[in-house]
Motif scaffolding. Sequence first.
Motif: not given
Length: 361
Positions: A176, A186, A206-208, A211, A226-228
Amino acid sequence: MELISGLPEDVARDCLIRVPYDQFPAVASVCKGWSAEIHSPDFHRRRRTTKQAQKILVTVQSKIDSDKTRTGLLAKSTTNPVYRLSVFEPKTGSWCELPLGPELAFGLPMFCQIAGVGFDLVVMGGWDPDSWKASNSVFIYNFLSAKWRRGADMPGRPRTFFACASDQNRTVYVAGGHDEEKNALRSALAYDVAMDVWVPLPDMSRERDECKAVFRRGGALCVVGGYCTEMQGRFERSAEVFDVAKWKWGPVEEEFLDAAACPRTCVDGADGAEGRMFMCRGGDVVALHGDTWRNVAKVPGEIRNVACVGVWEGLMLVIGSSGFGEPHMGFVLDLKNRAWTKLASPEDYTGHVQSGCLLQI
């Protein structure tokens, strides 16, 4: 040739495995036989099996300007901090600073990540302290020789705020983060430190960005939270687990965390905590039991911002501060009796802590 004149080989080896880790370079320089012994693969194994291996915590910590500290200007001195590697040995309570190599003469890259692999400490990525540009650089410090070497750069475009974790044996995993355009990633990578080779992992589901990676016993890499790109700072609760043996990611665990929060304090429970995972959440220390996070203890009131957590042999070390620009301090929690002990921290080792990792040497 005898390792130690007049002593049987097994007795001589028994003596050498008791040498403190910071004396390895001196011991290796005595003679070729001692150097070969110190560098042999069996040496590390024997230190572990005989419980002679030493636990140390290495942190990326800002240097302290004593004059500003005494005049109450510590917060202002954090504007352009210079970061170094601080080492804490829990058994003795001693602190020291690792020397940096020529390429790191101006300090460590800001937001770099560190991981321990055997007798090596790996420093990856971060922002160049001079240009403030994201870097894919890799630097490796070897505790046997007390020398630095360059590792192969991380492949691809520079990434920042990525997660990293070590299997403690030979591999560091990276997952990430975001690229230079703030796009969450990702992708994931594995770095074989001994071979100096990077290998791509399959992409995560998914995108992180921001993270946290935790390597679990049994060969599983757990990437938490984490977050997109679209969410930008709004953390999610999910996690994904990579099975190293099968070389594949498992299904996303959507409700891995109880609440959406920054996962930076997540750590493995280590060998003395029944394989559990721990983290600091709000003002609590919590532990993962099966699928449930349970309260273990309250974080000491003097710490409002937790910077670094480490767990070993039934103990948890927490380093943090009471607020921005305030001195960092450490406490150790006995996970059995739930009692905290405050560490004695010399003034030079109260600077801001960005990250840290535990090593067993």
